[in-house]
Write an enzyme that holds these catalytic residues in place. Structure first.
Site, PDB file in Angstrom:
ATOM      1  N   SER A 260      -6.893 -59.221 114.374  1.00  0.00           N
ATOM      2  CA  SER A 260      -5.503 -58.882 114.699  1.00  0.00           C
ATOM      3  C   SER A 260      -5.486 -57.541 115.413  1.00  0.00           C
ATOM      4  O   SER A 260      -6.433 -56.756 115.303  1.00  0.00           O
ATOM      5  CB  SER A 260      -4.690 -58.761 113.400  1.00  0.00           C
ATOM      6  OG  SER A 260      -3.408 -58.237 113.645  1.00  0.00           O
TER       7      SER A 260
ATOM      8  N   TYR B  84      -3.112 -54.970 104.739  1.00  0.00           N
ATOM      9  CA  TYR B  84      -3.323 -56.012 105.744  1.00  0.00           C
ATOM     10  C   TYR B  84      -4.186 -55.442 106.878  1.00  0.00           C
ATOM     11  O   TYR B  84      -5.151 -56.081 107.316  1.00  0.00           O
ATOM     12  CB  TYR B  84      -1.986 -56.537 106.287  1.00  0.00           C
ATOM     13  CG  TYR B  84      -2.174 -57.602 107.357  1.00  0.00           C
ATOM     14  CD1 TYR B  84      -2.696 -58.856 107.030  1.00  0.00           C
ATOM     15  CD2 TYR B  84      -1.865 -57.344 108.702  1.00  0.00           C
ATOM     16  CE1 TYR B  84      -2.908 -59.823 108.010  1.00  0.00           C
ATOM     17  CE2 TYR B  84      -2.064 -58.307 109.684  1.00  0.00           C
ATOM     18  CZ  TYR B  84      -2.583 -59.547 109.330  1.00  0.00           C
ATOM     19  OH  TYR B  84      -2.800 -60.498 110.296  1.00  0.00           O
TER      20      TYR B  84
END
Ligand code: NDP
Ligand code: 8X3
Length: 254
Positions: free
Chosen positions: A141, A154
């Site tokens: 990501s 995260y």
């Protein structure tokens, strides 16, 4: 059997879109996820549209013994033809300051995004080595390249994916196995619905005021990378919505 791609987390979003694009281009599929009904529906659709072979595996990537059992259960003809592993299953749970974080949410992200990816890789890599070619896609990501407010655990989990992609590439180079880290920015899938624990209004608001990436954009990118000549590897790819300049700079229309 011809080429097989194994895609984790194929019950929605990027994984489901990857299943379609590979099947459309003549690949056979092993698709995985926890939601059995969805998996079976997607399997029927893929077979109807593309007449491909599809094997579904229903397991939670966080449970090591279930991962091992599922991968061992793959019939030999599929096993011998696995050329690509897409480590896509992943999630964010919650967003907020670290001091207010839930340790349950943290455990879910670490168990899924890091340990789950490792368990699947551990079970599948020997098959790729045996098949003497392979390509692993790790879905990282922009959160694995930068951090943003409230993203803490995260972001840490996706930084771990980034590091694992680099490490795998070094460890597997002698086997001719390609490793590509894909790092998308904001993409409209079920990601935010999961992150905000089913709150549809909050989830929807994430994508308002700009054109986010769609699952198909990621699938097309992965397919492009997967179809480069044997001597060419794209190691790392950041793909963003045009309106998003960085993890924290998103230009929304008023
Ligand atoms: P979705 O929520 O639409 O899809 C996530 C997929 O992961 C589902 O198929 C889900 O299947 C599967 N999954 C989640 N947890 C588990 C688990 N414990 N065991 C097995 N499968 C699991 O989100 P996306 O398609 O957006 O996300 C795919 C990947 O892309 C994730 O790794 C995410 O972090 C990453 N990503 C997403 C971005 C975005 O903005 N959308 C941007 C950058 C990266 P099921 O629930 O059936 O198990
Ligand atoms: C998902 C994109 O920006 O919400 O990985 O972290 S972001």
């Amino acid at each position: 059997m011809e080429n097989v791609v194994l895609i984790t987390g194929a019950t929605s979003g990027f994984g489901e879109a990857c299943a379609h694009i590979f099947a459309e281009n003549g690949w056979n599929l092993i698709i995985t996820g926890r939601r059995t009904e969805r998996l079976e529906k997607i399997k029927s659709k893929l077979i109807e549209l593309y007449s491909c072979k599809v094997l579904t595996l229903n397991f939670d990537v966080c449970i090591e013994k279930d991962v091992k059992t599922a991968i061992e259960s793959i019939p030999v003809d599929f096993k011998k033809s696995i050329k690509i592993l897409i480590n896509n299953a992943g999630l964010a749970v919650g967003r907020g300051p670290i001091q207010d974080g839930s340790t349950d949410d943290w455990n879910r992200m670490i168990d899924t995004n890091i340990k789950g990816l490792l368990y699947v890789s551990h079970a599948v890599i020997p098959l790729l080595i045996q098949n003497t070619e392979g390509h692993i896609f790790n879905i990282g990501s922009i959160a694995g390249k930068e951090v943003y407010p409230g993203g803490n655990v995260y972001c840490a989990s996706k930084h771990a994916v980034d590091a694992l992609s680099k490490s795998m590439r070094i460890d597997l180079v002698e086997h001719g196995i390609k490793v590509t880290n894909i790092a998308p920015g904001a993409a409209e899938t079920e990601f935010s619905l999961v992150r905000f624990k089913g709150n549809e209004t909050t989830a929807k608001s994430v994508y308002e005021g700009f054109d986010p990436l769609m699952a198909k954009d990621i699938a097309e990118t992965i397919y492009f990378v997967a179809t480069r000549p044997k001597h060419v590897t794209i190691n790392d790819l950041v793909i963003m919505p045009t309106a998003q300049a960085s993890a924290t700079v998103l230009h929304k229309k008023a």
